[in-house]
Design a protein around this motif. Structure first.
Motif, PDB file in Angstrom:
ATOM      1  N   GLY A 195      28.262  57.687 -57.159  1.00 42.91           N
ATOM      2  CA  GLY A 195      29.605  58.244 -57.003  1.00 42.91           C
ATOM      3  C   GLY A 195      30.151  58.059 -55.599  1.00 42.91           C
ATOM      4  O   GLY A 195      29.444  57.609 -54.687  1.00 42.91           O
ATOM      5  N   ASN A 196      31.422  58.399 -55.382  1.00 43.51           N
ATOM      6  CA  ASN A 196      32.084  58.273 -54.081  1.00 43.51           C
ATOM      7  C   ASN A 196      31.416  59.128 -53.009  1.00 43.51           C
ATOM      8  O   ASN A 196      31.499  58.825 -51.825  1.00 43.51           O
ATOM      9  N   THR A 197      30.783  60.212 -53.417  1.00 47.71           N
ATOM     10  CA  THR A 197      30.154  61.120 -52.455  1.00 47.71           C
ATOM     11  C   THR A 197      28.717  60.712 -52.142  1.00 47.71           C
ATOM     12  O   THR A 197      28.033  61.404 -51.394  1.00 47.71           O
ATOM     13  N   GLY A 198      28.251  59.607 -52.723  1.00 50.69           N
ATOM     14  CA  GLY A 198      26.885  59.168 -52.488  1.00 50.69           C
ATOM     15  C   GLY A 198      25.885  59.763 -53.453  1.00 50.69           C
ATOM     16  O   GLY A 198      24.694  59.499 -53.359  1.00 50.69           O
ATOM     17  N   HIS A 199      26.353  60.577 -54.377  1.00 48.73           N
ATOM     18  CA  HIS A 199      25.481  61.189 -55.374  1.00 48.73           C
ATOM     19  C   HIS A 199      25.492  60.341 -56.648  1.00 48.73           C
ATOM     20  O   HIS A 199      26.508  59.737 -56.993  1.00 48.73           O
ATOM     21  N   THR A 200      24.389  60.321 -57.334  1.00 49.87           N
ATOM     22  CA  THR A 200      24.330  59.590 -58.606  1.00 49.87           C
ATOM     23  C   THR A 200      24.685  60.523 -59.754  1.00 49.87           C
ATOM     24  O   THR A 200      24.550  61.739 -59.666  1.00 49.87           O
TER      25      THR A 200
END
Length: 114
Positions: A87-92
């Motif tokens: 995701g954009n926040t670096g989370h999957t």
């Protein structure tokens, strides 16, 4: 959750209620997970089985009945593909992109009275 409703048949409306569903056994004799490049993961389950107990109640204009039942579902095959984008926040995150399920045999044993 409980299942209830009615169906129309040659006997008229058939009202039913299936409650207290309790899974008593699950078997996965063959399961595998593989990576799919640029997509995610693929899960394959072969020849699985499931057993559950439940209460049942049925009513028509002609008769009514209730009791307990045991349901055994076998020869279950599942193939599922999951995508795992970053995701954009670096989370999957994980999302199901495809799923196919088939079952071979269903054995239902009813105990009760009508």
């Amino acid at each position: 959750p409980d299942l209830s409703g009615y169906e129309k048949s040659g006997l008229g409306n058939v009202n039913y209620n299936i409650s207290r569903i309790h899974i008593t056994a699950v078997e996965f004799p063959s399961a595998s997970i593989s990576l799919i490049p640029q997509t995610g993961i693929k899960l394959v389950i072969e020849n699985a089985s499931l057993t559950f107990d439940t209460n049942w109640n049925i009513r028509t204009w002609m008769f009514k009945g209730n009791g307990r039942s045991t349901v055994y579902i076998s020869k279950v095959f599942v193939t599922a593909v999951f995508s795992i984008p970053l995701g954009n926040t670096g989370h999957t995150s994980i999302s199901l992109t495809s799923c196919r399920t088939t079952s071979g045999d269903i054995d239902i044993r009813l105990n009760g009275k009508s």
